[in-house]
Design an enzyme around this catalytic site. Structure first.
Site, PDB file in Angstrom:
ATOM      1  N   GLU A 180      -2.365  12.123   2.994  1.00  0.00           N
ATOM      2  CA  GLU A 180      -3.234  11.739   4.104  1.00  0.00           C
ATOM      3  C   GLU A 180      -3.147  12.794   5.200  1.00  0.00           C
ATOM      4  O   GLU A 180      -2.062  13.239   5.565  1.00  0.00           O
ATOM      5  CB  GLU A 180      -2.821  10.366   4.650  1.00  0.00           C
ATOM      6  CG  GLU A 180      -3.740   9.803   5.702  1.00  0.00           C
ATOM      7  CD  GLU A 180      -3.365   8.386   6.103  1.00  0.00           C
ATOM      8  OE1 GLU A 180      -4.245   7.645   6.562  1.00  0.00           O
ATOM      9  OE2 GLU A 180      -2.170   8.020   5.950  1.00  0.00           O
ATOM     10  N   GLU A 221       0.863  -1.188   0.000  1.00  0.00           N
ATOM     11  CA  GLU A 221       0.000   0.000   0.000  1.00  0.00           C
ATOM     12  C   GLU A 221       0.894   1.231   0.000  1.00  0.00           C
ATOM     13  O   GLU A 221       1.905   1.278   0.696  1.00  0.00           O
ATOM     14  CB  GLU A 221      -0.901  -0.001   1.236  1.00  0.00           C
ATOM     15  CG  GLU A 221      -1.666   1.292   1.456  1.00  0.00           C
ATOM     16  CD  GLU A 221      -2.425   1.315   2.776  1.00  0.00           C
ATOM     17  OE1 GLU A 221      -2.660   2.413   3.310  1.00  0.00           O
ATOM     18  OE2 GLU A 221      -2.765   0.232   3.297  1.00  0.00           O
TER      19      GLU A 221
END
Length: 354
Positions: free
Chosen positions: A141, A136
């Protein structure tokens, strides 16, 4: 012969460079931006946020995912009109590319506005269907009222950040294993206060660039005023040598990219609260009250800024751009030599062979 060539090549070793020329493979932009994306259509069962990810038709009818006809930019947002009753969730959007993109890919996301505010947790990231196998990559974020973007990798055990060549000194963890530290990942934070939140919007946004290459994963963030000419407009090719030292870098020396990363599906989502933004130790750093009861429930106060505005997402490949597979071939190291040097090398080889 090999000794002769090796000695000769040692004289021109500084000319050995990475092949970092990428060609446009996929352009998500304009009225067709949402073509090639799949909507999640389920509650947030990944990060346990207090949202229901609507399907494509619901997103369109509720104006939660649409292309603004005035700007041709994609808008992806949280419901900011509905009164949510207790024990219910607020509608939001999560979209995933139908195609996956492998080693030898460059991802460029141009964003003018990103979601922020108490309880808000947006992300621009990628993963494989069999996570954590295949890895991932979290490229953007942030949570709540934070001001700095957080980047990270999540993998199976054995991938760590070792000797990175990067500009950020804010390294929060170096073990990328999903089994370590509650799947915290190996985190690098952008020290710029214009990389997330209100500061990002006030600066006109910018571009997030990620290189998935055999020799490592690298990320850059360019504020609007610093976006390189090579990616400022609709360019058909990009050379990463013009980008300078990456903001964040995970070299192959600590993490075997071929082993830990498989073709990635790109994802854009916004959730609320959940295991990160809603954790009291995190939430109380920038917000007050209870994440779910104070913000998600009742009138939609605080969600007017919970949206992405995206001019484009582009995927570049170092391989054959006509393949259409979405699985870009790996980049390789090449000798960047003038033709006369190649001729000389060939002459030395042939002379030694006889």
């Amino acid at each position: 012969m090999r000794t002769t060539i090796a000695c000769f090549l040692s004289l021109v070793a500084p000319a050995i460079v990475n092949a970092t020329q990428y060609h446009l493979l996929k352009d998500y932009s304009g009225q067709s931006f949402f073509d090639g994306w799949a909507d999640y259509g389920n509650f947030d069962n990944v990060t346990h946020g207090d949202v229901f990810y609507v399907n494509a038709s619901m997103a369109a009818s509720a104006k939660l995912a649409y292309v603004d006809p005035a700007t041709n930019h994609a808008i992806i947002k949280v419901d900011n009109t509905t009164v949510v009753p207790f024990n219910s969730k607020r509608n939001a959007v999560r979209i995933t590319t139908e195609e996956s993109y492998g080693i030898g890919s460059l991802f460029v996301a141009d964003m003018l506005h990103v979601p922020y505010g108490c309880s808000v947790w947006p992300a621009w990231w990628s993963k494989t269907p069999n996570w954590p196998a295949g890895g991932e990559i979290d490229m953007f974020e942030g949570v709540n009222q934070d001001t700095m973007n957080q980047m990270s990798l999540h993998t199976e055990p054995g991938c760590t950040q070792v000797n990175p060549n990067q500009t950020s000194t804010l390294v929060h963890s170096t073990d990328c294993s999903s089994k370590s530290h509650n799947n915290r990942g190996c985190i690098v934070v952008d020290p710029s206060n214009s990389s997330y939140g209100a500061g990002f919007a006030n600066a006109g946004g910018g571009q997030f660039v990620t290189e998935l290459a055999e020799d490592g994963i690298s990320m850059w963030f360019f504020p609007r005023s610093e976006v390189p000419n090579s990616i400022a407009s609709n360019m058909s090719s990009v050379d990463t040598s013009a980008f300078g030292i990456p903001l964040a870098n995970w070299p192959n020396g600590g993490c075997n990219i071929n082993k830990f990363f498989q073709p990635q599906h790109l994802i854009i989502d916004i959730t609320l609260c959940g295991i990160f933004a809603g954790s009291p130790s995190v939430f109380n750093q920038t917000c007050s009250g209870d994440c779910y009861q104070t913000f998600v429930l009742g009138p939609p106060s605080g969600y007017d800024n919970a949206y992405f505005e995206i001019p484009f997402v582009r995927v570049y490949s170092s391989g054959n751009t006509n393949s259409g597979s979405g699985n870009a071939r790996s980049s390789a190291k090449v000798l960047s030599l003038p033709m006369w040097l190649w001729t000389l090398v060939a002459g030395v080889a042939l002379g030694s062979a006889f």
